[in-house]
Design an enzyme around this catalytic site. Structure first.
Site, short mmCIF file in Angstrom:
data_model
loop_
_atom_site.label_atom_id
_atom_site.label_comp_id
_atom_site.label_asym_id
_atom_site.label_seq_id
_atom_site.Cartn_x
_atom_site.Cartn_y
_atom_site.Cartn_z
N LYS A 29 -3.27 3.63 -21.32
CA LYS A 29 -4.02 3.52 -22.26
C LYS A 29 -1.91 4.27 -22.72
CE LYS A 29 -7.71 6.48 -21.05
NZ LYS A 29 -8.33 6.47 -19.36
N ASP A 31 -2.22 17.15 -17.54
CA ASP A 31 -2.42 15.86 -18.53
C ASP A 31 -1.26 15.32 -19.53
OD1 ASP A 31 -3.24 13.09 -19.54
OD2 ASP A 31 -5.53 13.41 -17.82
N TYR A 53 -10.73 16.62 -19.63
CA TYR A 53 -11.34 14.86 -19.57
C TYR A 53 -12.14 15.05 -18.77
CZ TYR A 53 -11.71 10.06 -18.00
OH TYR A 53 -12.34 8.99 -17.30
N ARG A 78 0.54 -1.47 -0.12
CA ARG A 78 0.13 0.32 0.16
C ARG A 78 0.56 1.32 0.07
NH1 ARG A 78 -1.82 3.09 4.21
NH2 ARG A 78 -0.67 1.35 5.69
#
Length: 306
Positions: free
Chosen positions: A200, A175, A103, A49
């Site tokens: 992507k 981004d 986005y 984590r």
């Protein structure tokens, strides 16, 4: 290894590798959730984590090399990266600027989640820079843009955004998902933080969900601290898949750029298509100064039907 002496093709394959482990040519997957302290670091806590397993650290080193960053961090998704960045930079009473055609997931977080934390958001048209200053407030802390907008693939004047941000004391976040480090390295243009949905181009095979944050050590550490508490870590096996996918990044993106431009050009002349949105094709202008910072414009385009 001096990263500035190597091509991105070489970095995609070799950067971040600490050396072969027991002769393994590929970096192994470490499925252990917990690690015993090393002899020279008795107070060290290594736990999945916390994003500090061997797979996380090796992948982060590769991503830092690809983006030209001091440090990088992998996350459970692109939106985990987005949330971690925004909440590390913004506090109750702050204000942030976002490009208008950002986005949808980012817009939803900015317009719905940030207000719940007492943070205001405004959306500005990137093709109208004279309007940006009018949207500023005394509490404005950052401006968030996309290198290539999703989904209309409009190319952003990153240098202009950076100049505006510096003039007004803002942090710049880009981004870079739709461009990828192959086509653009925003940090080299003065951007403070770069984020990706690694699902992507970086992953490339539609078999994982992941995110990336890259920038200075201090800013990345602040995001890391947030995600440690929220649990936005990536599974070690997904780290392995992402590192494997990155090895072919430069080859894939080059071919995807060629294919997208060819198809966009063909469709722009089709009678059933009213407009194609791809930089350099169709009605969307792209200044030469903006064109010059990109090596290519990716494998995505959008269109309007007649």
């Amino acid at each position: 290894m001096r990263h500035d002496d190597l091509s991105i093709d070489t970095l995609a394959v070799h950067a971040g590798l600490p050396g072969r482990i027991d002769g393994a040519v590929s970096f192994p997957v470490f499925h252990s959730s917990t690690y015993a302290p090393r002899d020279d670091a008795d107070d060290e806590v290594r736990y999945t984590r916390l994003n500090n397993t061997p797979n996380h650290l090796q992948l982060a080193a590769k991503l830092a090399a690809l983006t030209g960053a001091e440090a990088a961090l992998v996350t459970a998704s692109g939106m985990a990266a987005t949330a971690g960045v925004l909440t590390s930079l913004l506090a109750h009473g702050d204000h942030a600027l976002f490009q208008a055609d950002v986005y949808g997931g980012t817009r939803g977080f900015a317009s719905q989640e940030l207000p719940r934390a007492g943070v205001a958001a405004s959306f500005v048209a990137l093709d109208n820079p004279s309007s940006w200053a009018a949207a500023l407030r005394p509490t404005t802390r950052l401006i968030w843009v996309e290198s290539l907008s999703n989904p209309c693939v409009r190319a952003t004047d990153i240098r202009g955004v950076v100049a505006f941000a510096r003039a007004h004391g803002l942090v710049t976040v880009v981004d870079n998902t739709f461009a990828s480090p192959v086509n653009l390295r925003p940090l080299s243009l003065g951007v403070d933080l770069e984020v990706h949905s690694a699902s992507k181009y970086l992953g490339g095979h539609s078999d994982l969900i992941a995110g990336v944050v890259a920038g200075s050590r201090g800013r990345v550490a602040a995001v890391h601290e947030r995600l440690e508490r929220w649990g936005g870590c990536l599974d070690p096996h997904a780290c392995f898949l992402l590192e494997r996918g990155i090895k072919t990044l430069a080859l894939r993106v080059a071919r995807q750029c060629d294919n997208a431009r060819a198809l966009a050009t063909e469709l722009a002349a089709h009678p059933a298509v009213a407009a194609v949105h791809y930089p350099g094709v169709g009605p969307d202008p792209i200044p030469e100064a903006v064109r010059a910072i990109f090596r290519g414009f990716g494998g995505v385009f959008s269109l309007d039907l007649a």
